[in-house]
Design an enzyme around this catalytic site. Structure first.
Site, PDB file in Angstrom:
ATOM      1  N   ASP A 203       3.112  -4.770   7.921  1.00  0.00           N
ATOM      2  CA  ASP A 203       1.858  -4.033   7.776  1.00  0.00           C
ATOM      3  C   ASP A 203       0.728  -5.061   7.825  1.00  0.00           C
ATOM      4  O   ASP A 203       0.510  -5.802   6.867  1.00  0.00           O
ATOM      5  CB  ASP A 203       1.854  -3.274   6.444  1.00  0.00           C
ATOM      6  CG  ASP A 203       0.537  -2.546   6.197  1.00  0.00           C
ATOM      7  OD1 ASP A 203      -0.369  -2.627   7.062  1.00  0.00           O
ATOM      8  OD2 ASP A 203       0.409  -1.912   5.133  1.00  0.00           O
TER       9      ASP A 203
ATOM     10  N   LYS B 224     -10.596  -1.157  10.201  1.00  0.00           N
ATOM     11  CA  LYS B 224     -10.797  -2.360   9.390  1.00  0.00           C
ATOM     12  C   LYS B 224     -11.091  -3.580  10.266  1.00  0.00           C
ATOM     13  O   LYS B 224     -11.431  -4.640   9.762  1.00  0.00           O
ATOM     14  CB  LYS B 224      -9.565  -2.624   8.520  1.00  0.00           C
ATOM     15  CG  LYS B 224      -9.290  -1.529   7.481  1.00  0.00           C
ATOM     16  CD  LYS B 224      -8.176  -1.958   6.547  1.00  0.00           C
ATOM     17  CE  LYS B 224      -7.464  -0.784   5.876  1.00  0.00           C
ATOM     18  NZ  LYS B 224      -8.262  -0.096   4.861  1.00  0.00           N
TER      19      LYS B 224
ATOM     20  N   HIS C  68       0.874  -1.174   0.000  1.00  0.00           N
ATOM     21  CA  HIS C  68       0.000   0.000   0.000  1.00  0.00           C
ATOM     22  C   HIS C  68       0.915   1.230   0.000  1.00  0.00           C
ATOM     23  O   HIS C  68       2.036   1.178   0.515  1.00  0.00           O
ATOM     24  CB  HIS C  68      -0.833  -0.052   1.285  1.00  0.00           C
ATOM     25  CG  HIS C  68      -1.916   0.962   1.405  1.00  0.00           C
ATOM     26  ND1 HIS C  68      -1.681   2.264   1.773  1.00  0.00           N
ATOM     27  CD2 HIS C  68      -3.261   0.855   1.229  1.00  0.00           C
ATOM     28  CE1 HIS C  68      -2.835   2.925   1.817  1.00  0.00           C
ATOM     29  NE2 HIS C  68      -3.806   2.091   1.489  1.00  0.00           N
TER      30      HIS C  68
ATOM     31  N   GLN D 158      -4.473  -5.483   6.555  1.00  0.00           N
ATOM     32  CA  GLN D 158      -5.457  -6.404   5.974  1.00  0.00           C
ATOM     33  C   GLN D 158      -5.450  -7.754   6.680  1.00  0.00           C
ATOM     34  O   GLN D 158      -6.388  -8.536   6.527  1.00  0.00           O
ATOM     35  CB  GLN D 158      -5.183  -6.612   4.475  1.00  0.00           C
ATOM     36  CG  GLN D 158      -5.316  -5.359   3.630  1.00  0.00           C
ATOM     37  CD  GLN D 158      -6.734  -4.829   3.559  1.00  0.00           C
ATOM     38  OE1 GLN D 158      -7.706  -5.556   3.806  1.00  0.00           O
ATOM     39  NE2 GLN D 158      -6.879  -3.557   3.234  1.00  0.00           N
TER      40      GLN D 158
ATOM     41  N   CYS E  77      -4.764   2.603  -3.620  1.00  0.00           N
ATOM     42  CA  CYS E  77      -3.519   3.064  -2.999  1.00  0.00           C
ATOM     43  C   CYS E  77      -2.394   2.054  -3.205  1.00  0.00           C
ATOM     44  O   CYS E  77      -1.550   1.854  -2.333  1.00  0.00           O
ATOM     45  CB  CYS E  77      -3.701   3.360  -1.513  1.00  0.00           C
ATOM     46  SG  CYS E  77      -4.886   4.676  -1.214  1.00  0.00           S
TER      47      CYS E  77
END
Lengths: 415, 148
Positions: free
Chosen positions: A205, A231, A128, A208, A371
């Site tokens: 990261d 999220k 991202h 997700q 993104c």
């Protein structure tokens, strides 16, 4: 007609009732089919109620108010830190830092990890923008070199040149756990070990991954991990940086201000230890409290069950999408190797037009570059359409998506 | 939402068969504009002489609205005196920013009136304006180049 699939959450209809927004109807009385959860998830009633209750009954500033409300607010905020620590299996609650979002957490690291000429930072082509741009800026500032893992044609990280990329000059290896565009699940344990072997720090990261997978920072062997609250069925405005305590306390401060100090004179200041070292100013208190409730909610259902549901829905969606003529999926085609975000192209119709026609049928997806412009460029596309499911997604909603895609083809008069 | 008010036949026709597409010589200015929220992009060249828009050529990637808007824009400005083309630009801008309340003048905007429905979809207004903004930018640069 309701489809049952192995792995679906057994109480799916009950879970859906926890999310009031799923009951609303859109223009023309159409039911909402929300397939944009990788963008932001919907919020269960318990999160909404917890935040309202906090504001109605316990609101005060934290860590400084010498009154009952102040104590209650502090307890709620610090209680949320405990819940996050448990959610990611952190060895210590001091390792959990609240940020505004995952982007701020990554910027914090890119701003505070010391880099210089001769050093390098290794990222990946499927990141991202929030895990690309902060490192570009850090390298521009410091003279360090930015390197990246490429992506194979089938959407996996190309690790063939890993030994050359990650070398004795590498200071940081930063990578996504689950790609927000390709859905790819990366080998985070191997990458973390590779970083450690050369004395670099690893940064995951998990924006997700945290919504969909059991996260165990100790098991990954990573040094830092970030995710965002909105999220994971929590509110916006709150994110998390987890880091190993010794590493956090060795980093210089990020933002200066109240609550991050030990003592301040007009000449100089000394700084608190983590986590307060990195939480200058009044933090997003009610957002943290809401995130705590959200993680409790997910933990109550069980992240293994959430993950099984996502895999079942993803497999069903991949089957359904394969029936649409002219549709091609970007990223791995095996549900077992991917997350719940599925980006695709529909030949002859631009993604914005796909999303617009789907919206007229009540189906909410994302269209654009998500993104992740470099990841799109890798596959020679400028943008794509993306459906993303979550624990409240039903097979019937996937059927509605597929039906709406068929309608899109007929609307644009494709064969 | 009434999809047909957005996707007028005229728009879909221009999308499928865009006018004046491709980059051509001569030109005095070339610009590259992107819509950062969605990634749509256009490279556009303007050729002016004797105060008249002689040619507008472009290469563009994007949705049906942005592609059709580029096609209609070239129809409207090529062959027009620059000040008249700027007035048409102003009229189209007012239509797009009117949130669906502006009645378009077919005498001025011709096929451009098909975009009246786009003004009711706030997320798509920027798609319709991308090539117009690129044209205005390139034209301004062309004028500066010829005066400089």
């Amino acid at each position: 007609m309701s489809v049952t699939l192995p792995g679906l959450l057994p109480e799916l209809e009950v879970i859906r009732k926890d999310f009031p927004i799923l009951e609303r109807t859109l223009a023309d009385g159409r039911p909402l089919v929300y397939l944009d959860s990788a963008n932001t998830s919907q919020k269960p009633q318990v999160v909404i109620d917890t935040m309202v209750d906090h504001l109605e009954r316990h609101n005060a500033n934290i860590a400084r108010a010498m009154h009952q409300l102040g104590a209650e607010a502090t307890e709620a905020y610090e209680g949320a830190r405990d819940k996050v620590a448990a959610f990611v299996n952190a060895p210590s609650r001091n390792e959990v830092i609240f940020t505004k979002n995952a982007t701020e957490a990554l910027n914090l690291l890119a701003r505070t990890i010391e880099l210089g000429p001769g050093d390098n930072v290794v990222i990946t082509e499927m990141e991202h923008h929030s895990n690309i741009v902060p490192w570009q800026l850090a390298c521009e500032r410091s003279g360090a070199e930015l390197r990246w893992f490429g992506v194979t044609d089938d959407g996996h990280l190309d690790l063939s040149n890993a030994d050359a990329l990650v070398d004795e000059h590498t200071k940081v290896v930063a990578f996504t756990w689950v790609s927000n565009m390709l859905g790819t699940v990366n080998p985070v344990g191997d990458l973390s070990a590779r970083a450690r072997a050369v004395g670099a720090v690893s940064v995951i990261d998990a924006s997700q991954a945290a919504p969909q997978l059991p996260v165990d920072v100790a098991a990954t062997g990573c040094d830092f991990l970030v995710f965002t609250g909105h999220k994971t069925v929590g509110p916006t405005g709150i994110g998390v940086l987890w880091g190993r305590e010794d590493l956090l306390n060795a980093l210089p401060p990020f933002h200066g201000g109240g609550e991050m100090i030990e003592t301040v004179t007009m000449q100089r200041s000394t700084y608190a230890r983590a986590p307060h070292r990195f939480e200058a100013g009044t933090p997003p208190i009610v957002e943290a409290v809401g995130l705590g409730a959200a993680l409790d909610y997910l933990a109550h259902i069980g992240m293994d069950a959430v993950h099984a549901h996502e895999q079942a829905i993803t497999a069903y969606a991949l089957e359904g999408l394969a029936t649409v003529p002219g549709l091609s999926v970007l990223g791995p085609l095996d549900a077992a190797q991917r997350g719940g975000a599925i980006s695709f192209e529909l030949e002859g119709v631009h993604p914005h037009d796909v999303a617009q026609v789907l919206d007229s049928r009540g189906v909410a997806i994302r269209a654009g570059h998500h993104c992740a412009k470099p990841a799109h460029a890798r596959f020679g596309v400028q943008s794509s359409s993306r459906m993303s499911s979550y624990l409240y997604t039903t097979p019937a909603e996937i059927d509605a998506l597929v039906e709406a895609l068929e309608y899109t083809r007929s609307y644009f008069k494709l064969g | 939402m009434d999809l047909d008010s957005l996707y007028q036949e005229i728009i879909l026709d221009h999308y499928k068969n865009p006018h004046h597409k491709g980059l051509r010589e001569p030109f005095e200015a070339e610009v590259h504009h992107v819509n950062p929220t969605c990634g749509d992009e256009v490279t556009l060249r303007v050729h002016l002489s004797e105060g008249v828009v002689q040619d507008v050529s472009y290469d563009a990637l994007g949705c049906s609205i942005s592609q059709a808007a580029a096609s209609v824009m070239t129809d409207l400005v090529i062959g027009k005196p620059v000040d008249e083309a700027m007035r048409i630009h102003g009229e189209f801008l007012a239509l797009m920013q009117g949130k669906g309340t502006v009645e378009p003048d077919e005498e001025v905007l011709e096929d451009g009136i098909a975009f009246a429905g786009v003004a009711k979809f706030p997320a798509r207004v920027k798609c319709a304006l991308l090539s117009w903004m690129a044209w205005k930018d390139a034209t301004t640069r062309s004028l500066e180049a010829s005066h400089g």
